[in-house]
Design a protein around this motif. Structure first.
Motif, PDB file in Angstrom:
ATOM      1  N   LEU A 141      18.538 -42.714   6.465  1.00  0.00           N
ATOM      2  CA  LEU A 141      19.073 -41.362   6.519  1.00  0.00           C
ATOM      3  C   LEU A 141      18.028 -40.437   7.127  1.00  0.00           C
ATOM      4  CD1 LEU A 141      20.620 -41.189   2.937  1.00  0.00           C
ATOM      5  CD2 LEU A 141      21.833 -41.620   5.073  1.00  0.00           C
ATOM      6  N   GLU A 142      18.463 -39.537   7.993  1.00  0.00           N
ATOM      7  CA  GLU A 142      17.537 -38.591   8.603  1.00  0.00           C
ATOM      8  C   GLU A 142      17.092 -37.573   7.556  1.00  0.00           C
ATOM      9  OE1 GLU A 142      18.660 -37.311  12.735  1.00  0.00           O
ATOM     10  OE2 GLU A 142      20.515 -38.328  12.150  1.00  0.00           O
ATOM     11  N   VAL A 145      18.267 -33.849   7.963  1.00  0.00           N
ATOM     12  CA  VAL A 145      19.695 -33.666   7.687  1.00  0.00           C
ATOM     13  C   VAL A 145      19.946 -33.746   6.189  1.00  0.00           C
ATOM     14  CG1 VAL A 145      22.020 -34.576   8.070  1.00  0.00           C
ATOM     15  CG2 VAL A 145      20.365 -34.550   9.949  1.00  0.00           C
ATOM     16  N   LEU A 146      19.336 -34.723   5.553  1.00  0.00           N
ATOM     17  CA  LEU A 146      19.501 -34.909   4.113  1.00  0.00           C
ATOM     18  C   LEU A 146      18.999 -33.685   3.348  1.00  0.00           C
ATOM     19  CD1 LEU A 146      20.433 -37.001   2.021  1.00  0.00           C
ATOM     20  CD2 LEU A 146      18.084 -37.853   1.968  1.00  0.00           C
ATOM     21  N   ALA A 149      21.508 -30.702   3.712  1.00  0.00           N
ATOM     22  CA  ALA A 149      22.914 -30.961   3.379  1.00  0.00           C
ATOM     23  C   ALA A 149      23.236 -30.464   1.971  1.00  0.00           C
ATOM     24  CB  ALA A 149      23.212 -32.456   3.493  1.00  0.00           C
ATOM     25  N   ARG A 154      26.924 -34.090   0.765  1.00  0.00           N
ATOM     26  CA  ARG A 154      25.650 -34.494   1.385  1.00  0.00           C
ATOM     27  C   ARG A 154      25.802 -35.725   2.278  1.00  0.00           C
ATOM     28  NH1 ARG A 154      22.078 -34.628  -3.040  1.00  0.00           N
ATOM     29  NH2 ARG A 154      21.434 -32.518  -2.499  1.00  0.00           N
ATOM     30  N   CYS A 158      25.549 -36.334   6.394  1.00  0.00           N
ATOM     31  CA  CYS A 158      24.655 -37.299   7.049  1.00  0.00           C
ATOM     32  C   CYS A 158      25.418 -38.207   8.013  1.00  0.00           C
ATOM     33  CB  CYS A 158      23.932 -38.136   5.994  1.00  0.00           C
ATOM     34  SG  CYS A 158      22.678 -37.224   5.063  1.00  0.00           S
ATOM     35  N   SER A 161      27.206 -35.994  10.962  1.00  0.00           N
ATOM     36  CA  SER A 161      26.195 -35.416  11.859  1.00  0.00           C
ATOM     37  C   SER A 161      25.634 -36.478  12.799  1.00  0.00           C
ATOM     38  CB  SER A 161      25.055 -34.787  11.055  1.00  0.00           C
ATOM     39  OG  SER A 161      25.510 -33.663  10.340  1.00  0.00           O
TER      40      SER A 161
END
Length: 197
Positions: A141-142, A145-146, A149, A154, A158, A161
């Motif tokens: 997971l980036e 982004v996480l 979110a 959430r 992820c 996106s």
């Protein structure tokens, strides 16, 4: 068929049509000017159908597992709440994953020209989960982004996106209860508006 049953069947048929890719049938249930506000889309009913077709063509079709609907009808207006588990299988940075997003779907429906049509849809996102389709596979997971979110959607953020969908930050979610309370007030004020005239 009484109005409560007719409206419940309206929303169930619309969701089935979307899940199955029955776009012409979906148009029969959704007003062209309906206000649709989702994680990945915001706009009118006709544009939502077109965007759903594009999403399905990309291989990003979702399946909705629905709870029984709660329907309130006053005259030619109705408000519907239906629990949903939204399932989406997709690729996240080369790993096949399964996403489940739990939400309450809140609809407005109106009787127009003698038939019921959906005139708005707002989900209230509750929580979601993400797992590799093959147990034990690592999922990346980036971090940025996480970190940004919202807790109520959430994992949805992820996954979508990473597929180049723009995910709004101002959606209704249980992590922000006051806007959700206001949404319910707005829906039921609208429902009873004709009786106050």
């Amino acid at each position: 068929m009484n109005d409560v049953t007719a409206v419940a069947q309206l929303v169930l048929h619309e969701r089935r049509a979307r899940d199955r890719g029955w776009w012409d049938l979906m148009r029969e249930f959704l007003a062209p000017d309906a206000a649709i506000r989702l994680s990945w889309f915001r706009g009118r009913g006709a544009a939502f159908i077109a965007a759903s077709q594009e999403m399905a063509a990309r291989g990003d079709a979702a399946t909705h597992i629905l709870s029984p609907a709660t329907v309130d009808v006053v005259g030619d207006r109705a408000v519907v709440e239906i629990g949903a588990a939204i399932h989406l299988r997709g690729d996240l940075h080369g790993v096949e994953v399964d996403l489940t997003s739990h939400a309450r779907l809140l609809y407005r429906a109106e009787r127009r020209g003698g038939r019921w049509l959906i005139t708005s849809l707002d989900p209230v996102y509750e929580y979601d989960s993400l797992a590799p389709s093959t147990p034990g596979t690592a999922v990346w997971l980036e971090a940025d982004v996480l970190a940004r979110a919202r807790p109520s959607y959430r994992m949805l953020t992820c996954l979508l996106s990473a597929k180049d969908y723009t995910i709004a930050d101002d959606l209704y979610g249980d992590d922000r209860p006051e806007p959700v309370r206001q949404l319910y007030r707005t829906l039921f004020d609208w429902l009873r508006a004709d009786t106050k005239k």
